[in-house]
Design an enzyme around this catalytic site. Structure first.
Site, short mmCIF file in Angstrom:
data_model
loop_
_atom_site.label_atom_id
_atom_site.label_comp_id
_atom_site.label_asym_id
_atom_site.label_seq_id
_atom_site.Cartn_x
_atom_site.Cartn_y
_atom_site.Cartn_z
N ILE A 15 35.68 37.69 34.12
CA ILE A 15 35.03 38.89 33.54
C ILE A 15 36.00 39.73 32.75
O ILE A 15 35.63 40.76 32.20
CB ILE A 15 34.39 39.75 34.64
N GLY A 16 37.25 39.32 32.67
CA GLY A 16 38.22 40.08 31.88
C GLY A 16 39.58 39.43 31.92
O GLY A 16 39.87 38.59 32.78
N GLY A 25 43.93 40.23 30.43
CA GLY A 25 44.85 41.13 29.75
C GLY A 25 46.26 40.64 29.92
O GLY A 25 46.50 39.50 30.32
N LYS A 51 44.15 37.43 34.56
CA LYS A 51 42.71 37.28 34.40
C LYS A 51 41.99 37.85 35.62
O LYS A 51 42.52 37.84 36.73
CB LYS A 51 42.36 35.81 34.21
N VAL A 52 40.76 38.30 35.39
CA VAL A 52 39.96 38.90 36.46
C VAL A 52 38.67 38.11 36.61
O VAL A 52 38.02 37.77 35.62
CB VAL A 52 39.63 40.38 36.16
N ASP A 92 49.95 52.04 32.02
CA ASP A 92 49.11 51.16 31.20
C ASP A 92 47.68 51.69 31.12
O ASP A 92 46.72 50.96 31.32
CB ASP A 92 49.12 49.74 31.78
#
Length: 1249
Positions: free
Chosen positions: A957-958, A960, A964-965, A1084
């Site tokens: 779902i994401g 960066g 990863k998520v 961040d």
């Protein structure tokens, strides 16, 4: 006799017509129409004639009949009558109706399809109402209609293609609705249309090339939509076009050179799109062009030389593009009519040419936000027509010439953020029309000239951050229109001029951070409109004048760090305070009861004064109070019970007073309390157990009182506690083992009490203990626990003046972090190991049995004799016990090793992947991950692997820079977010990392994402963090994601929701910076880290993670990758300092605030290569009108006026957060205060409507 004759004639006329049915039809229809229209009962009824008693309906208001003798209604004009209600379908029964005007009323409901029956209709005006629903496609049958104006309503849906059938149409106006979909290509069949007005909708898709067939078109405006694609070259065929406005869309590609063929064009605006390429030289062929606005695009190259020959051009606006070069010397060589030249943010370099003086008609000159250097040319002051001069944000230097006196029409002079120096010329007095003078952040020096008082139109003066010296000129008091005077951070001296009291329009007076002295003049009481009074950090003295009681509109006052005295009662005339700060003065007398009248007061700071008497009970009326600081005064009595009503209190500081009585048990009802400081008072009795219900407490300071009894076991409930200071009391009994539960403790001070018993070994569980562990001056006995040596962060350890025995554990000497050690005056013995030699002998004095460096050397003979004195039997027994213990420990370690190895391989299996179906086993399935209590039950490794199909991409779902998520829906019904950290090391085996993550997991705040647990697999290089799942993704998704699934969501993210998200973000950051000890720097902050729960509440994620990882990686790890994913959010000072601070977090938060309001990414192409989001926002925020309007996300429009004001206020706060200098940025707490002020006043505008 005469009335009777008239009546007979009237009857004869009607009977002669032989058309009673027609008459009755129109009469009846009008009466039916009236039934759906509602008039204002408070005003004269404009339709009072419309009744059956008056059958001469042709004379009714707004009714026009034909002159054929048939008495047919041909026109209805009911515009602007204040009508409400709806449009009745009965309107469709007027067969002969030619003109229908219901505009400028408050009609609601849909446009009835029955209007399509009006086949004779030539004009239909329904604009400026509140009509809803879609535009009926049946209107396309009105073939005789010439003018259709139905804009400024709440209409939705697509523009019907059938409108292309209206071949006689000359005007189509659909502006300011909520229309969606494309512009129908069928509109290209409207060959007679002259005006096509579609702006301010949600239209999307390309502009149809077929519009080039509308040869009679003179006005085409489709601004403020979501149109994309390129501008069709076919528009160049519109030879009669006079106005073309496509501003504020998403058009791409180059500007077609064919636009230069529209010979009649007078107005061309393509601003705020995504156009690129060079500016076509052909545009210079538009001989009638008066306004050219290409600003806020991605245009490149130099400004075409030919533009300076356009003799009719009045307005040239090219701001915020990626242009290059410098201003040519040929400027205005053949055009002396130019009135507006706006080239801000176009990457211009070089110097301002003296030839600019040829533009003799110039009224507005904006060269701001460029890289212009050199001085301001003397010739510039020959432009006597100038009303606005913007040269800010350049690198201009030199002085401001006295010739500025020539600009007698000047209204705005904006020169801030340059390197200008020298004195402000007294000739500025000639600028009698000057309204705004912004000179801040330069190097001006000398005195502010007295002559400034002649600029009697001045409304705003901002000279912050210069080197002005001398006294504030009293002549400023002549500026009757002044509403802002900002002279902070200069070198001003002397007193406050009493004449400032004549500036009755002042809203903000900020004279802080100077060297001002004397008293506050009583004339300040005349400043009835004053909202902010900032005089802190000066040397003001004396009593406050009684006249200040008249300042009833004050919302913020800060008089801190002066030498003022007397009573603060004169400041209590306002009941609108949001913040009140008079700390560090010499105020006396009692605290006025009237302070409790400001029910929205958030922060009340009265510390470091000489206030006496009791704490007013009226403060309990301030339900919004979050901070109460009355420390270092002479207050007496007890803490008033009424404060229990202040449920939002997070900080109470009453240190250093003479308060007495027991500590109130009701403090335990303040569930939000994070800081309680009651040190150095006269409190007595034992600690109330209710106090330990305040589970959010971070700081508890009760030292310097007369508290007694034991420290209760319930203290273990304060799991969030960072600082515990109970020094200098009369506590007795043993130290409870529950103290070991305070795992977040940073500082523990219990000295100078009467505590007894042994120091519990559980003290070693306080792994975050860093600042101090002070147990001195008690009656502790027994050995020093060796577990103290595991406190790897501890800097100060004081166990002196107790009755401790045994040796000093060698592990204490190995503590690398320990700077101060004191175990003096105990009963310790034995030889100190060499590690202790780094501390002075004073640290060990008073222990007769201790020897070794830094004390005297141990006597070897005596030592040997003592050892012999133990007897051979004792030595044998001790040796045997030691050997058995060592063997037992070895067996235990080997057993644990094989058990963990067995469990590990059962968990990860033996296949090529770590997560095969064989990974489940009876033993492995019961091995939980580390968790922090946020989960319903233990989360197992296998559960996560099963829920995510071994971390399959379909569950991602994401992603960066950190990893990863994945979304994991567990069998117990719980949904969590699993973050796979992209890190080569086995982080979980790193004790420091493990400790830090556990600490982060214990942080709880409604606007922070909960960290629920973590685990790792060394063999697979996998490190997983388990977070609370946020159902609605991130604010980045809502603002920037183009997936169709989010389209409906975008419409729901209204201004109210965005403002609430902004406040939530700020509250989360404030908590990290001000309520965590030590403070946590996020490092961040970005929109993708601002997550939204099911209620659209903001939760800041990944806090502290960047620091943990960069501090626990090996030397080969590039920690800067943690910022690579955050480009656009990084504070400028990080580039050279490589150090993240609270102020760099504030900068990042400011960028997110801008993102929330504008809907633009920080790296949006609209800013250009040389301009960033901050300068773009700053550029547009400081001007009024359309430039400001483009700052607001088009998806939010239309906004109510007060909502737009609130949006601009948020942007102003964001600009403060993104100041270039970190010192000039507010703290996160100050920024949060400001946002809360905007949020709490968001509904004020409704009262004005």
């Amino acid at each position: 006799m005469q009335p009777l004759v008239l009546l007979l004639l009237f009857i004869l006329c009607f009977s002669g017509l032989g058309q009673p049915g027609i008459i009755n039809n129109d009469l009846q229809t009008l009466l039916e129409v009236k039934k759906s229209l509602v008039t204002n009962p408070q005003e004269d009824d404009p339709l009072r004639q419309w009744n059956s008693d008056n059958i001469n309906y042709c004379s009714w208001t707004g009714v026009t009949c034909d002159n054929t003798g048939l008495f047919r209604v041909i026109a209805l004009n009911l515009t602007g009558l204040g009508l409400t209600g709806s449009i009745s379908p009965w309107f469709g029964r007027f067969d002969n109706l030619i003109h229908l005007d219901l505009s400028s009323n408050n009609l609601v409901g849909p446009i009835p399809t029955a209007l399509s029956n009006l086949t004779s209709l030539e004009s239909l005006f329904l604009f400026s109402n509140q009509l809803t629903g879609e535009i009926p496609s049946q209107l396309g049958s009105l073939v005789n209609i010439r003018s259709l104006r139905i804009g400024d309503n709440e209409l939705v849906g697509d523009i019907p293609e059938t409108l292309g059938n209206l071949v006689n149409l000359q005007m189509l106006a659909l502006a300011s609705c909520r229309l969606t979909g494309p512009i129908p290509s069928q509109l290209g069949r409207l060959v007679r249309v002259q005006s096509l007005i579609l702006q301010d909708n949600y239209l999307e898709g390309p502009i149809p090339a077929e519009l080039g067939n509308c040869s009679d078109l003179t006005v085409f405006t489709a601004a403020e939509n979501m149109l994309n694609g390129t501008i069709p070259a076919e528009l160049g065929r519109l030879e009669n076009l006079e106005i073309l406005n496509l501003a504020n869309n998403s058009l791409t590609g180059e500007i077609p050179s064919q636009l230069g063929e529209m010979s009649q064009l007078q107005y061309l605006s393509l601003m705020a799109n995504q156009l690129q390429g060079l500016i076509p030289k052909s545009l210079a062929d538009l001989g009638n062009l008066q306004t050219l606005d290409l600003s806020a695009n991605n245009l490149t190259g130099e400004i075409p030389e030919e533009f300076w020959n356009m003799s009719q051009l009045l307005d040239l606006v090219l701001a915020n593009n990626h242009l290059s070069g410098s201003l040519p010397k040929s400027i205005c060589s053949n055009n002396t009519n130019l009135e507006q030249l706006v080239l801000s943010g176009t990457q211009l370099s070089g110097e301002i040419p003296v030839e600019l003086s040829k533009c003799q008609s110039l009224k507005q000159l904006d060269l701001s936000n460029n890289s212009l250097a050199g001085s301001i040319p003397e010739a510039l002051f020959e432009l006597v027509e100038l009303t606005d001069l913007y040269l800010h944000n350049n690198t201009l230097e030199g002085t401001l010439s006295p010739s500025i006196s020539n600009l007698t029409n000047l209204q705005w002079l904006v020169l801030y953020h340059n390197n200008l120096e020298g004195k402000l010329p007294k000739e500025i007095s000639a600028l009698r029309k000057l309204e705004v003078l912004f000179l801040y952040e330069n190097r001006f020096s000398g005195e502010i000239p007295q002559e400034i008082g002649n600029c009697t139109s001045l409304k705003m003066i901002d000279m912050f951050g210069n080197h002005f010296e001398g006294e504030i000129p009293p002549s400023i008091g002549r500026l009757k229109e002044l509403n802002l005077l900002h002279l902070r951070q200069n070198e001003l001296v002397g007193g406050l001029p009493a004449s400032l009291g004549n500036c009755h329009q002042l809203n903000i007076l900020d004279l802080a951070d100077n060297q001002l002295s004397g008293s506050i003049p009583s004339s300040f009481g005349f400043l009835k409109g004053l909202e902010q009074l900032m005089l802190y950090n000066n040397s003001l003295q004396g009593n406050l004048p009684d006249s200040l009681i008249s300042l009833r509109n004050l919302t913020r006052i800060n008089l801190s760090h002066n030498r003022l005295n007397g009573t603060i009662h004169p400041l209590c005339g306002s009941s609108s305070y949001l913040s009140f700060d008079v700390t560090n003065n010499g105020f006396e007398d009692e605290i006025p009861l009237e302070l409790g009248n400001s029910q929205n007061l958030d922060r009340l700071r009265l510390g470091k004064n000489q206030l006496t008497g009791k704490i007013p009970w009226t403060l309990g009326k301030i339900r919004e109070l979050s901070l109460l600081d009355m420390s270092s005064n002479a207050l007496t009595g007890t803490i008033p019970l009424q404060l229990v009503l202040c449920k939002k209190l997070t900080h109470i500081d009453l240190n250093n007073n003479f308060l007495s009585g027991p500590i109130p048990p009701w403090l335990g009802k303040l569930s939000q309390l994070g800081e309680l400081k009651l040190s150095s008072n006269q409190f007595v009795e034992s600690l109330p157990t209710e106090l330990f219900n305040c589970t959010k407490l971070l700081v508890l300071s009760l030292d310097g009182n007369s508290l007694n009894g034991s420290i209760p076991q319930e203290i273990g409930n304060l799991g969030a506690l960072n600082v515990l200071n109970l020094d200098k009391n009369q506590f007795s009994g043993s130290l409870p083992q529950a103290m070991g539960k305070l795992s977040k403790l940073y500082e523990l001070r219990l000295s100078r009490n009467s505590l007894t018993g042994e120091i519990p070994v559980e003290i070693g569980q306080l792994q975050d203990l860093q600042s101090a562990l002070d147990l001195s001056y008690n009656n502790f006995t027994g050995d020093i626990p060796s577990t103290i040596g595991t406190l790897s962060k501890l800097e100060t350890l004081d166990l002196s003046h107790n009755q401790l025995t045994g040796e000093v554990p060698g592990s204490v000497g190995d503590m690398k972090s320990l700077g101060y050690l004191n175990v003096s005056f105990n009963n310790l013995g034995g030889k100190l190991k060499k590690q202790f030699s780094r501390w002075p002998a004073d640290s060990f004095l008073g222990n007769t049995g201790l020897c070794g460096s830094p004390l005297s050397r141990c006597n070897r003979v005596r030592s040997n004799n003592k050892q012999q004195g133990l007897s051979a039997r004792s030595v044998v027994i001790i040796s045997a016990i030691s050997a058995l213990t060592a063997i037992g420990l070895m067996i235990l370690v080997i057993a644990l090793f094989f058990k963990q190895r067995h469990d590990f391989f059962k968990k990860v299996g033996h296949g090529s992947t770590a997560y095969t179906s064989s990974s489940s086993s009876s033993q492995a399935t019961h091995k939980p991950l580390f968790r922090n209590g946020a989960s319903k039950s233990d989360i197992r490794w296998e559960d996560i692997m099963e829920a995510t199909h071994n971390l399959s991409e379909e569950f991602m779902i994401g992603s960066g820079g950190s990893g990863k998520v994945y979304k994991a829906e567990l069998e117990n019904g719980e949904t969590v977010a699993v973050k796979k950290i992209l890190w080569k090391d086995d982080l979980m085996s790193n004790k420091s990392f493990s400790r830090e993550v556990k600490t982060l997991g214990r942080i709880r705040h409604r606007h922070l994402v909960k960290l629920m647990g973590y685990c790792s697999s060394k063999s697979e290089g996998l490190n997983l963090l388990i977070y609370e799942y946020m159902k609605n993704g991130s604010i980045w998704d809502w603002l920037h994601e183009d997936k169709p699934v989010l389209e409906k969501k975008k419409k729901l993210l209204d201004w109210e929701a965005r403002l609430r998200i902004a406040v939530g973000l700020a509250q989360g950051v404030e908590y990290l910076h001000h309520d965590c000890v030590p403070p946590i720097v996020h490092r961040d902050i970005k929109s993708s880290n601002v997550l939204l729960d099911s209620n659209m509440e903001a939760h800041l994620g990944d806090f502290g993670l960047a620091k943990v990882l960069t501090e626990n990686c090996d030397t080969n790890t590039d920690s800067n990758t943690w910022f690579a994913c955050s480009y656009g959010y990084i504070a400028p000072e990080y580039a050279y300092s490589l150090k993240a601070t609270e102020k760099s977090d504030v900068y990042s938060m400011g960028i997110v605030l801008m993102e929330i309001v504008t809907g633009k990414m920080p790296t949006d192409s609209v800013f250009g290569a040389e301009m960033d989001m901050v300068r773009w926002v700053e550029t547009h925020l400081e001007v009024a009108g359309s430039a400001r309007d483009k700052l607001i996300d088009p998806k939010l429009k239309p906004l109510l006026p007060f909502e737009e004001d609130a949006a601009c206020q948020v942007l102003e706060i964001a600009l403060q957060c993104t100041k270039t200098s970190p010192q000039e940025r507010p703290s996160s707490r100050q920024a949060c205060d400001s946002l809360l002020h905007v949020y709490n006043n968001r509904t004020a505008g409704y009262k004005k409507l």
